[in-house]
Design a protein around this motif. Sequence first.
Motif, PDB file in Angstrom:
ATOM      1  N   GLU A 122       6.318 -12.911  41.560  1.00 54.23           N
ATOM      2  CA  GLU A 122       6.607 -14.338  41.682  1.00 54.23           C
ATOM      3  C   GLU A 122       8.006 -14.643  41.167  1.00 54.23           C
ATOM      4  O   GLU A 122       8.500 -13.991  40.239  1.00 54.23           O
ATOM      5  CB  GLU A 122       5.578 -15.162  40.898  1.00 54.23           C
ATOM      6  CG  GLU A 122       4.156 -14.990  41.401  1.00 54.23           C
ATOM      7  CD  GLU A 122       3.149 -15.797  40.629  1.00 54.23           C
ATOM      8  OE1 GLU A 122       1.957 -15.732  40.965  1.00 54.23           O
ATOM      9  OE2 GLU A 122       3.553 -16.509  39.670  1.00 54.23           O
ATOM     10  N   GLN A 133       1.332 -16.893  37.899  1.00 54.24           N
ATOM     11  CA  GLN A 133       1.031 -18.316  37.875  1.00 54.24           C
ATOM     12  C   GLN A 133       0.181 -18.767  39.067  1.00 54.24           C
ATOM     13  O   GLN A 133      -0.362 -19.868  39.060  1.00 54.24           O
ATOM     14  CB  GLN A 133       2.336 -19.126  37.854  1.00 54.24           C
ATOM     15  CG  GLN A 133       3.196 -18.873  36.632  1.00 54.24           C
ATOM     16  CD  GLN A 133       2.496 -19.272  35.341  1.00 54.24           C
ATOM     17  OE1 GLN A 133       2.007 -20.382  35.203  1.00 54.24           O
ATOM     18  NE2 GLN A 133       2.436 -18.330  34.389  1.00 54.24           N
ATOM     19  N   THR A 134       0.092 -17.951  40.083  1.00 54.78           N
ATOM     20  CA  THR A 134      -0.761 -18.271  41.233  1.00 54.78           C
ATOM     21  C   THR A 134      -2.214 -18.364  40.763  1.00 54.78           C
ATOM     22  O   THR A 134      -2.659 -17.542  39.960  1.00 54.78           O
ATOM     23  CB  THR A 134      -0.617 -17.202  42.324  1.00 54.78           C
ATOM     24  OG1 THR A 134       0.744 -17.174  42.768  1.00 54.78           O
ATOM     25  CG2 THR A 134      -1.526 -17.490  43.504  1.00 54.78           C
ATOM     26  N   VAL A 141      -6.442 -20.892  47.053  1.00 52.72           N
ATOM     27  CA  VAL A 141      -5.414 -20.194  46.275  1.00 52.72           C
ATOM     28  C   VAL A 141      -4.104 -20.962  46.387  1.00 52.72           C
ATOM     29  O   VAL A 141      -3.669 -21.299  47.491  1.00 52.72           O
ATOM     30  CB  VAL A 141      -5.207 -18.748  46.773  1.00 52.72           C
ATOM     31  CG1 VAL A 141      -4.202 -18.019  45.900  1.00 52.72           C
ATOM     32  CG2 VAL A 141      -6.528 -18.001  46.796  1.00 52.72           C
ATOM     33  N   THR A 142      -3.493 -21.224  45.242  1.00 51.14           N
ATOM     34  CA  THR A 142      -2.251 -21.990  45.220  1.00 51.14           C
ATOM     35  C   THR A 142      -1.203 -21.240  44.409  1.00 51.14           C
ATOM     36  O   THR A 142      -1.475 -20.801  43.284  1.00 51.14           O
ATOM     37  CB  THR A 142      -2.481 -23.380  44.603  1.00 51.14           C
ATOM     38  OG1 THR A 142      -3.437 -24.095  45.397  1.00 51.14           O
ATOM     39  CG2 THR A 142      -1.185 -24.179  44.566  1.00 51.14           C
ATOM     40  N   GLY A 143      -0.027 -21.099  44.990  1.00 51.39           N
ATOM     41  CA  GLY A 143       1.068 -20.429  44.317  1.00 51.39           C
ATOM     42  C   GLY A 143       2.081 -19.920  45.320  1.00 51.39           C
ATOM     43  O   GLY A 143       1.991 -20.199  46.518  1.00 51.39           O
ATOM     44  N   SER A 144       3.047 -19.172  44.832  1.00 55.09           N
ATOM     45  CA  SER A 144       4.097 -18.638  45.695  1.00 55.09           C
ATOM     46  C   SER A 144       4.410 -17.203  45.290  1.00 55.09           C
ATOM     47  O   SER A 144       4.524 -16.894  44.098  1.00 55.09           O
ATOM     48  CB  SER A 144       5.366 -19.492  45.596  1.00 55.09           C
ATOM     49  OG  SER A 144       6.395 -18.980  46.416  1.00 55.09           O
ATOM     50  N   LYS A 145       4.550 -16.330  46.281  1.00 55.45           N
ATOM     51  CA  LYS A 145       4.878 -14.928  46.057  1.00 55.45           C
ATOM     52  C   LYS A 145       6.182 -14.591  46.766  1.00 55.45           C
ATOM     53  O   LYS A 145       6.477 -15.124  47.841  1.00 55.45           O
ATOM     54  CB  LYS A 145       3.760 -14.027  46.598  1.00 55.45           C
ATOM     55  CG  LYS A 145       2.406 -14.244  45.933  1.00 55.45           C
ATOM     56  CD  LYS A 145       2.421 -13.807  44.481  1.00 55.45           C
ATOM     57  CE  LYS A 145       1.047 -13.960  43.852  1.00 55.45           C
ATOM     58  NZ  LYS A 145       1.035 -13.506  42.439  1.00 55.45           N
ATOM     59  N   VAL A 159      -3.721 -10.715  47.026  1.00 60.99           N
ATOM     60  CA  VAL A 159      -2.902 -11.592  46.197  1.00 60.99           C
ATOM     61  C   VAL A 159      -3.301 -11.471  44.731  1.00 60.99           C
ATOM     62  O   VAL A 159      -4.492 -11.575  44.383  1.00 60.99           O
ATOM     63  CB  VAL A 159      -3.051 -13.062  46.650  1.00 60.99           C
ATOM     64  CG1 VAL A 159      -2.178 -13.985  45.797  1.00 60.99           C
ATOM     65  CG2 VAL A 159      -2.698 -13.206  48.125  1.00 60.99           C
ATOM     66  N   ALA A 161      -3.657 -13.126  41.324  1.00 58.85           N
ATOM     67  CA  ALA A 161      -3.810 -14.537  40.952  1.00 58.85           C
ATOM     68  C   ALA A 161      -4.649 -14.666  39.690  1.00 58.85           C
ATOM     69  O   ALA A 161      -5.398 -13.760  39.305  1.00 58.85           O
ATOM     70  CB  ALA A 161      -4.472 -15.309  42.096  1.00 58.85           C
ATOM     71  N   THR A 197       3.921 -18.592  50.658  1.00 58.02           N
ATOM     72  CA  THR A 197       3.536 -19.811  49.953  1.00 58.02           C
ATOM     73  C   THR A 197       2.068 -20.103  50.246  1.00 58.02           C
ATOM     74  O   THR A 197       1.659 -20.155  51.412  1.00 58.02           O
ATOM     75  CB  THR A 197       4.406 -21.004  50.387  1.00 58.02           C
ATOM     76  OG1 THR A 197       5.783 -20.692  50.133  1.00 58.02           O
ATOM     77  CG2 THR A 197       4.027 -22.257  49.623  1.00 58.02           C
TER      78      THR A 197
END
Length: 374
Positions: A122, A133-134, A141-145, A159, A161, A197
């Motif tokens: 991340e 932080q995901t 699932v919320t976050g960004s890689k 992912v 997470a 995302t």
Amino acid sequence: MNFGFNEEQKSLGETVAALLADFPALTGPDPAEARDSAVWQALADLGLFALLVPEGHGGVGLALVDVALAIEALGAGLAPPIAASTLIATDIIVREGTAVQQASLLPRIATGELRIALAVLENGQSYDPDAVQTVMGGNGVTGSKILVPDADIADLLMVLARVDGGVGLVLVARDARGVSIRHHADIDPSSGLCEVTLDGAALMEGALVGHAGSGDVVPRLMDAAAIVYAGMAMGMAARMLDASVNYAKTRVQFGQPIGAFQSIKHRCADMAVAVEAGRSAAYYAFWTAAENDPDRSRAASMAKAYCGEVARDVCNETVQIHGGMGFTWELGLHRFLRRAKVLEHGFGNHVWHYERIMAETLAAQAAGGKAQVA
């Protein structure tokens, strides 16, 4: 005791190398033209993705150490990163997946129907999985890689997470609601590095890999990925060493091959020693992963850190030995240096892994274990 590879393991590596040689664009000068979808199907037809799948799910039932030379060949041939990612994900599902996950996913992996990308790193976070932080929650699932190899052509994303206060692996379909993918402008376009995302990305049934609370899922991913990346790095280093030696034998200067000069001899000799040492580290790490040995994490970090440095240095030396030609686009040596830099920073760079080695060693000493010399 025989510490060498058997004939079947050697033949497997040679077969993968020969197959990749049929796709010259993979190692051609232009990295933007090196992504060939036919390579995946050729590897699937060869049976590469069935090797780690147990026989009960339509595979061969081999362990990571059995495919070490095949993974080296993937590195030497600059194969699409999705091939390595899928092999790593297969190892995780075989070792840590539930019976339902194994029955659903492994037969499709074995036939090449399912491609899996690994979404771990991340932006602004360290390589430490605990820094992720995901989040997986009730809304998805919320976050960004970032720097996810071949995410755009994967069928599933594995992912990293936060899950129920801990850290786990979650399977998300690439075309699920809430998933968006954007290509990075990076040093190696052939790696297909993407930003992923996740905005409440829809969860598939049985999305959490393994049983809730399984303690080895994430460590196994980091170790297996580090080992596979180390193996591919050594494949590239060995190929660049061969290129240097062959050039030194044929390039004539001042009436004799440049390999007759001590400065070139010493460079080639140093590279040869480094490659053999790196291979030893990588092969030992493959063995620890196959046996799930207690030294697995430390061996994985030793291999990843050292082999990444060896590949980078050997690629640089190869460019130097080729002189002015080494810097040209047409010769294509830059392709291996580009990929080496990508692998060097995947799943932890050398600094992170050396710190991990020290932590593992000190922990073993504190526990009264016998410390091994790294």
